[in-house]
Design an enzyme around this catalytic site. Structure first.
Site, mmCIF file in Angstrom:
data_model
loop_
_atom_site.group_PDB
_atom_site.id
_atom_site.type_symbol
_atom_site.label_atom_id
_atom_site.label_comp_id
_atom_site.label_asym_id
_atom_site.label_seq_id
_atom_site.Cartn_x
_atom_site.Cartn_y
_atom_site.Cartn_z
ATOM 1 N N LYS A 31 -13.663 -2.317 20.744
ATOM 2 C CA LYS A 31 -14.479 -1.116 20.933
ATOM 3 C C LYS A 31 -13.604 0.135 21.123
ATOM 4 C CE LYS A 31 -18.108 -3.687 20.421
ATOM 5 N NZ LYS A 31 -18.927 -4.385 21.388
HETATM 6 C C1 LIG Z 1 -19.872 -5.568 21.620
HETATM 7 C C2 LIG Z 1 -21.351 -5.395 21.769
HETATM 8 C C3 LIG Z 1 -22.066 -5.954 22.823
HETATM 9 C C4 LIG Z 1 -21.446 -6.914 23.796
HETATM 10 O O1 LIG Z 1 -20.363 -6.370 24.428
HETATM 11 P P1 LIG Z 1 -19.415 -7.325 25.313
HETATM 12 O O2 LIG Z 1 -18.656 -6.361 26.152
HETATM 13 O O3 LIG Z 1 -18.551 -8.060 24.329
HETATM 14 O O4 LIG Z 1 -20.266 -8.247 26.092
HETATM 15 C C5 LIG Z 1 -23.407 -5.666 22.946
HETATM 16 N N1 LIG Z 1 -24.031 -4.869 22.056
HETATM 17 C C6 LIG Z 1 -23.384 -4.348 21.005
HETATM 18 C C7 LIG Z 1 -24.130 -3.456 20.071
HETATM 19 C C8 LIG Z 1 -22.023 -4.603 20.819
HETATM 20 O O5 LIG Z 1 -21.384 -4.113 19.759
#
Ligand SMILES: *Cc1c(COP(=O)(O)O)cnc(C)c1O
Length: 391
Positions: free
Chosen positions: A193
């Site tokens: 991210k």
């Molecule tokens: C990455 C993601 C999540 C989950 O995030 P984590 O921190 O890996 O639990 C949830 N929603 C979306 C849209 C994502 O891209």
């Protein structure tokens, strides 16, 4: 040609010497968890995102689960989200024993469609089955229709949990995402991210009561402060469990990395913006549908997704995908519509239920976009895409 290049992933974390020093300092300190760095990270994140309260959590999935629970989601509740998202946006409702449904996308923004949401709410009202929580997703980092959704939430009486996992640092009408309109905004700090804590998540809210409830849910439903006890104080050792919570805390190690990365958010953002602008320019003449630019919204550019326009090329998305991978480029597809997953089919959903998300999915291709991508890498991606599309 590809053998001389290293594989180009669609996303990759960027870890600096400062990040390493910050994590090392925590490892040498007294606290690996529940120390001073996590509150510092929360404070800095809240400030950067214009939020009254920010809570660090183990990951965004845990954050989505807690957000649903904070609004009383349970058996008999109904939650709606976008089919064009990661599984966690829907799974969080099922963790609570609630029912899940989806609202089809706006093909231009690829976010939950506003008109589709308004129409579905009106039908649900007739049937007496309005959702308790709606989870719009800022897909690829582009903020959803927050102002209009707030209006619908106030009119139909649901809560907005904004899944801003892609949108750390994004802006809506000049204000940071996470500062207003949603009841809770959930950010992900997973390694792919915008900024990362390894694994991690952050929740923001303007409501002090909601923040307090989230704090309880994060750590076993437990309070240690005698001022908050419901029973009599018996001694300094006493802690009180007031609801069924979890251990969804972030470690100090994660918080140190996240806090250090947060200092570079603006610079990372600028870099992503420049690369997205460059893609826009050099891909303009290809048979592709490029990401929408929406006035008053600044995308965080977590993803740069093109759609292969079948009316202008006979080459299928799968062929383009395979050719790009063969060239050592980590193209990806975001997302397989959640309702078409075997697990969700077994719960009664089927292909055809949300046709706009499904059509988008058939054509979508995510190109590499991350701060470590060089100009030369990007040119190679573009050249490879051009020849992949030529057949
Ligand atoms: C990455 C993601 C999540 C989950 O995030 P984590 O921190 O890996 O639990 C949830 N929603 C979306 C849209 C994502 O891209």
């Amino acid at each position: 040609m590809s053998s001389e290049r290293r594989f180009i992933p669609y996303s990759r974390q960027q870890v600096s010497a400062e990040d390493i020093a910050a994590v090392t300092a925590v490892l040498q300190s007294d606290f690996l968890t529940q120390g001073p760095v996590t509150p510092q990270f929360e404070e800095a994140f809240a400030q950067r995102h214009g939020a009254a309260h920010a809570l660090a959590v183990a990951n965004a999935t845990a954050g989505l689960h807690m957000a649903c629970l904070a609004f009383g989601v349970g058996p008999g509740s109904l939650v709606w989200t976008s089919p064009n998202s990661f599984l966690a946006s829907a799974n969080c409702a099922l963790y609570c024993g609630a029912d899940i449904d989806f609202v089809d996308i706006d093909p231009a923004t690829r976010n939950m469609g506003l008109a589709a949401l308004a129409a579905k709410l009106e039908q649900a009202k007739q049937r007496g089955q309005l959702p308790d929580v709606v989870i719009p997703v800022d897909f690829a980092g582009l903020p959803c229709d927050l102002r209009e959704m707030r209006g619908l939430a106030d009119r139909y009486g649901f809560r907005i949990v904004e899944d801003a996992s892609h949108a750390t640092g994004a802006a809506y009408e000049g204000q940071p995402v996470g500062s207003r309109h949603a009841d809770i905004t959930v950010f992900s700090l997973h390694a792919v991210k915008i900024i990362t804590a390894g694994e991690g998540g952050m929740l923001t809210t303007a409501d002090a009561g909601v923040a307090e409830r989230l704090r309880l849910l994060r750590s076993h439903g437990m309070v240690r402060d005698a001022g908050q006890f419901t029973g009599a104080e018996q001694g300094g050792w006493v802690y009180e469990q007031q609801l069924l919570g979890f251990n969804y805390r972030m470690t100090e190690i994660q918080a140190a990395l996240g806090l250090s990365q947060l200092q570079r958010l603006d610079a990372l953002q600028t870099r992503r913006q420049q690369m997205a602008d460059r893609y826009d320019q050099v891909l303009a003449d290809l048979p592709l549908i490029l990401p929408a630019r929406v006035p008053q919204r600044t995308s965080a550019w977590h993803l740069y997704v093109v759609e292969i326009d079948g009316s202008r090329t006979p080459v299928a998305r799968a062929e383009v995908f395979d050719r790009m991978r063969a060239a050592g480029i980590g193209v990806h597809v975001h997302y397989i519509p959640i309702h078409t997953q075997p697990f969700y089919r077994a719960r009664g959903f089927s292909a055809g239920d949300f046709p706009l998300a499904e059509r988008y999915y058939q054509r979508a291709l995510t190109l590499p976009l991350h701060p470590g991508l060089t100009q030369d890498d990007q040119q190679y991606v573009v050249d490879s895409l051009r020849s992949a599309l030529a057949g």
